[in-house]
Design a protein around this motif. Structure first.
Motif, PDB file in Angstrom:
ATOM      1  N   UNK A 115       1.104  16.474   5.529  1.00 11.56           N
ATOM      2  CA  UNK A 115       0.256  15.394   6.039  1.00 11.56           C
ATOM      3  C   UNK A 115       1.112  14.335   6.748  1.00 11.56           C
ATOM      4  N   UNK A 116       2.266  14.033   6.188  1.00 11.00           N
ATOM      5  CA  UNK A 116       3.180  13.072   6.818  1.00 11.00           C
ATOM      6  C   UNK A 116       3.680  13.582   8.157  1.00 11.00           C
ATOM      7  N   UNK A 117       4.047  14.854   8.198  1.00  9.35           N
ATOM      8  CA  UNK A 117       4.561  15.430   9.445  1.00  9.35           C
ATOM      9  C   UNK A 117       3.479  15.471  10.516  1.00  9.35           C
ATOM     10  N   UNK A 118       2.252  15.726  10.093  1.00  9.49           N
ATOM     11  CA  UNK A 118       1.145  15.727  11.053  1.00  9.49           C
ATOM     12  C   UNK A 118       0.963  14.333  11.652  1.00  9.49           C
ATOM     13  N   UNK A 119       1.039  13.315  10.794  1.00  4.47           N
ATOM     14  CA  UNK A 119       0.897  11.941  11.296  1.00  4.47           C
ATOM     15  C   UNK A 119       2.041  11.600  12.256  1.00  4.47           C
ATOM     16  N   UNK A 120       3.270  11.953  11.885  1.00  2.88           N
ATOM     17  CA  UNK A 120       4.425  11.666  12.749  1.00  2.88           C
ATOM     18  C   UNK A 120       4.289  12.365  14.096  1.00  2.88           C
ATOM     19  N   UNK A 121       3.789  13.609  14.068  1.00  2.00           N
ATOM     20  CA  UNK A 121       3.609  14.337  15.318  1.00  2.00           C
ATOM     21  C   UNK A 121       2.573  13.684  16.215  1.00  2.00           C
ATOM     22  N   UNK A 122       1.518  13.170  15.623  1.00  2.00           N
ATOM     23  CA  UNK A 122       0.450  12.537  16.412  1.00  2.00           C
ATOM     24  C   UNK A 122       0.873  11.190  16.980  1.00  2.00           C
ATOM     25  N   UNK A 160       0.826  -1.215   0.000  1.00  2.00           N
ATOM     26  CA  UNK A 160       0.000   0.000   0.000  1.00  2.00           C
ATOM     27  C   UNK A 160       0.855   1.258   0.000  1.00  2.00           C
ATOM     28  N   UNK A 161       2.052   1.196   0.599  1.00  2.00           N
ATOM     29  CA  UNK A 161       2.931   2.364   0.603  1.00  2.00           C
ATOM     30  C   UNK A 161       3.341   2.755  -0.811  1.00  2.00           C
ATOM     31  N   UNK A 162       3.293   1.804  -1.726  1.00  2.00           N
ATOM     32  CA  UNK A 162       3.646   2.106  -3.105  1.00  2.00           C
ATOM     33  C   UNK A 162       2.479   2.565  -3.950  1.00  2.00           C
ATOM     34  N   UNK A 163       1.285   2.641  -3.360  1.00  2.00           N
ATOM     35  CA  UNK A 163       0.094   3.105  -4.087  1.00  2.00           C
ATOM     36  C   UNK A 163      -0.087   4.593  -3.824  1.00  2.00           C
ATOM     37  N   UNK A 221       9.904   3.469   9.363  1.00  3.42           N
ATOM     38  CA  UNK A 221      10.913   3.259   8.322  1.00  3.42           C
ATOM     39  C   UNK A 221      10.350   3.518   6.930  1.00  3.42           C
ATOM     40  N   UNK A 222       9.134   3.029   6.687  1.00  2.05           N
ATOM     41  CA  UNK A 222       8.539   3.187   5.360  1.00  2.05           C
ATOM     42  C   UNK A 222       8.128   4.623   5.076  1.00  2.05           C
ATOM     43  N   UNK A 223       7.717   5.347   6.106  1.00  2.00           N
ATOM     44  CA  UNK A 223       7.303   6.743   5.910  1.00  2.00           C
ATOM     45  C   UNK A 223       8.452   7.596   5.383  1.00  2.00           C
ATOM     46  N   UNK A 230      -7.227  10.398  -0.306  1.00  2.00           N
ATOM     47  CA  UNK A 230      -6.698   9.368   0.603  1.00  2.00           C
ATOM     48  C   UNK A 230      -5.557   8.656  -0.116  1.00  2.00           C
ATOM     49  N   UNK A 231      -4.349   8.772   0.420  1.00  2.00           N
ATOM     50  CA  UNK A 231      -3.183   8.157  -0.192  1.00  2.00           C
ATOM     51  C   UNK A 231      -2.954   6.757   0.367  1.00  2.00           C
ATOM     52  N   UNK A 232      -2.175   5.971  -0.375  1.00  2.00           N
ATOM     53  CA  UNK A 232      -1.922   4.599   0.025  1.00  2.00           C
ATOM     54  C   UNK A 232      -1.283   4.471   1.395  1.00  2.00           C
ATOM     55  N   UNK A 233      -0.320   5.342   1.686  1.00  2.00           N
ATOM     56  CA  UNK A 233       0.384   5.225   2.977  1.00  2.00           C
ATOM     57  C   UNK A 233      -0.561   5.469   4.150  1.00  2.00           C
ATOM     58  N   UNK A 234      -1.611   6.295   3.943  1.00  2.00           N
ATOM     59  CA  UNK A 234      -2.548   6.565   5.030  1.00  2.00           C
ATOM     60  C   UNK A 234      -3.325   5.312   5.420  1.00  2.00           C
ATOM     61  N   UNK A 235      -3.668   4.484   4.432  1.00  2.00           N
ATOM     62  CA  UNK A 235      -4.339   3.223   4.726  1.00  2.00           C
ATOM     63  C   UNK A 235      -3.336   2.233   5.321  1.00  2.00           C
ATOM     64  N   UNK A 236      -2.112   2.258   4.787  1.00  2.00           N
ATOM     65  CA  UNK A 236      -1.091   1.305   5.224  1.00  2.00           C
ATOM     66  C   UNK A 236      -0.756   1.453   6.706  1.00  2.00           C
ATOM     67  N   UNK A 237      -0.617   2.684   7.178  1.00  2.00           N
ATOM     68  CA  UNK A 237      -0.258   2.861   8.592  1.00  2.00           C
ATOM     69  C   UNK A 237      -1.388   2.382   9.502  1.00  2.00           C
ATOM     70  N   UNK A 238      -2.627   2.493   9.012  1.00  2.00           N
ATOM     71  CA  UNK A 238      -3.746   1.979   9.798  1.00  2.00           C
ATOM     72  C   UNK A 238      -3.685   0.467   9.914  1.00  2.00           C
TER      73      UNK A 238
END
Length: 500
Positions: A209-216, A160-163, A194-196, A172-180
């Motif tokens: 969006x990535x930085x927001x997820x990392x912060x949370x 999913x990280x590659x989608x 590592x994948x992020x 909605x990007x692939x990585x957002x589903x993948x981390x879930x």
């Protein structure tokens, strides 16, 4: 469905074809106010479908084809054969295999790895780790099954990280589903981190969006790496503000100082703000206009020298000479911080490099006028202190200042980069002058100037109130210091005569 898989419910009890019964419940499904009745009804319908499919397969006159691996896998999944689920189904569909692993894991028919710090139910054996328990043969087989099952889910999430987009309309990007998905796997958080950091940083929106997820999720190191990577990606653009912003998020003081040293150098070479005000990108413009809004203390400190120098040029050209002098003296004091007491301290943090002192004193010369008194007594004493410390140090500091002065004088007839090209911060990448290199060292700046990367000339003619270099052709740093000292001596003498 989960109830069927762990034998906690009998599917026959929910089978029914009476449409009237279904319709009769429509009016009462929300009676409890929480939608529980509706969820229960939907669950019953799912169980009915599952039961009918199973019955059709069992009663079918056509048996499963033993030579067809997919049919055998589907049949084995119906009896929840864990080996088939984790080893065979992924060959056909990682999505289906991952879903089956999670369903069977919840039902208890497949071993799963424990997530986080769960209660230890091993009693007196709880003090032993997995390797020690293996010696007692107390975890034989279970760890392998759990690792294989979790491996299926991890492989699906990694894909999913590659989608790029799972749903582009909903953004909605692939990585957002993948981390879930990885949140439900042992070791998933570490894998997500590592994948992020390997995701291609194509847009500012994605990075934010990535930085927001990392912060949370308390992924500070990953957030710093992502911010720094994107800032370096901006190296081929004139997005100074974004570069500074993301380097600040990464706490990369070195790169911040390098970028601002280059912009300060470019401005001094042309005796005008570089880039010119019309060419400033919106982010940098906002940083300069509202410095109090900057939350990063590192960025606020490093930006101070360049911002104050721009303030000097703008005030000079607008005729606000009192404000211009105060700004220029402040920049001079900053440049002299490493020389405090006449001893050079290379480890001291300063927003302005000490080898700029000779040129800054040259900018001050037009204001050394006893009759107009642009320079007050306090500012005069501050300037004298910087000069005294500078003369005491001499050596390499003096040599670098002399070399920079000669290059500034040589650029007198060059046109400033009002269009913004002179401030192409990371245009230096062509010669290896990336943001993280030693741009702030004089040797690197000198090479950048000589190669035209620090401040390339354009056809735009800058509009200045004056150019201090008009009467300084062939001058040395010592000549400028003598002029400034003599002017300050006259200012002080007049002040004594007037009783000030």
């Amino acid at each position: 469905m989960w109830g069927v898989t762990d034998n906690s419910e009998d599917p026959d009890s929910s089978i029914g074809d009476d449409s009237e019964e279904e319709d009769s419940d429509e009016d009462g499904v929300y009676d409890d106010g929480n939608g529980k009745a509706l969820n229960r009804r939907r669950r019953e319908k799912d169980l009915i479908r599952l039961s009918k499919v199973t019955e059709r397969l069992v009663e079918s006159d056509t048996p499963l084809d033993p030579t067809n691996e997919l049919e055998l896998a589907a049949g084995a999944c119906l009896v929840w054969d864990p080996n088939v689920v984790v080893e065979v189904m992924p060959k056909f569909s990682l999505l289906v295999a991952s879903a089956l692993v999670e369903i069977c894991g919840i039902a208890g028919s497949i071993q799963r790895g424990k997530i986080g710090s769960e209660p230890n139910n091993r009693g007196m054996m709880g003090g032993f780790d997995e390797d020690e328990l293996a010696v007692f043969e107390m975890n034989r087989g279970s760890g392998t099954e759990a690792e294989k099952a979790d491996g299926v889910v991890k492989e699906y999430a990694a894909g999913l990280f590659g989608v790029e987009w799972v749903d582009e309309n909903a953004q909605v990007e692939g990585w957002e589903v993948a981390v879930g998905v990885l949140h439900r796997v042992k070791g998933g958080r570490e894998m997500s981190g590592k994948l992020l950091t390997q995701i291609e940083l194509t847009t500012k929106e994605r990075v934010e969006k990535l930085l927001e997820y990392c912060g949370e999720n308390n992924l500070e190191d990953e957030a710093s790496e992502i911010a720094a990577s994107f800032a370096e990606r901006l190296s081929g653009t004139t997005s100074y503000g974004d570069s500074l912003y993301f380097f600040a998020l990464a706490n990369d003081r070195f790169s911040l100082h390098n970028i601002l040293t280059k912009l300060t150098t470019s401005s001094l070479l042309y005796s005008t703000p570089s880039p010119a005000a019309p060419s400033l990108d919106p982010v940098l413009s906002n940083l300069l206009k509202t410095p109090t809004s900057i939350t990063s203390p590192i960025l606020r400190f490093e930006l101070s020298g360049y911002a104050t120098l721009r303030n000097f040029y703008e005030s000079r050209d607008n005729g606000d000479h009192a404000r211009a002098v105060k700004a220029l003296v402040a920049v001079l004091k900053s440049a002299g911080e490493k020389l405090d007491g006449g001893v050079y301290d290379s480890d001291w943090d300063s927003a302005v490099e000490e080898w700029m002192i000779g040129v800054l004193l040259g900018e001050l010369m037009p204001y050394i006028n006893p009759r107009k008194r642009y320079l007050g007594m306090r500012e005069a004493m501050d300037v004298l202190k910087v000069i005294t410390d500078f003369e005491c140090v001499r050596g390499e500091v003096w040599r670098r200042a002399e070399e920079f002065l000669q290059r500034v004088l040589a650029h007198k007839d060059s046109c400033a980069a009002a269009s913004g090209s002179a401030g192409n911060v990371n245009g230096m990448t062509e010669s290896g002058y990336i943001a993280g290199s030693m741009i702030s060292s004089w040797e690197s700046v000198r090479d950048g100037i000589d190669s035209g990367l620090v401040a390339p000339a354009t056809s735009t003619i800058p509009q200045r109130a004056w150019d201090w270099r008009d009467a300084a052709e062939g001058w040395k740093v010592g000549d400028i210091i003598r002029v400034v000292r003599l002017g300050i001596a006259k200012i002080v003498a007049d002040a004594w005569l007037l009783g000030e």
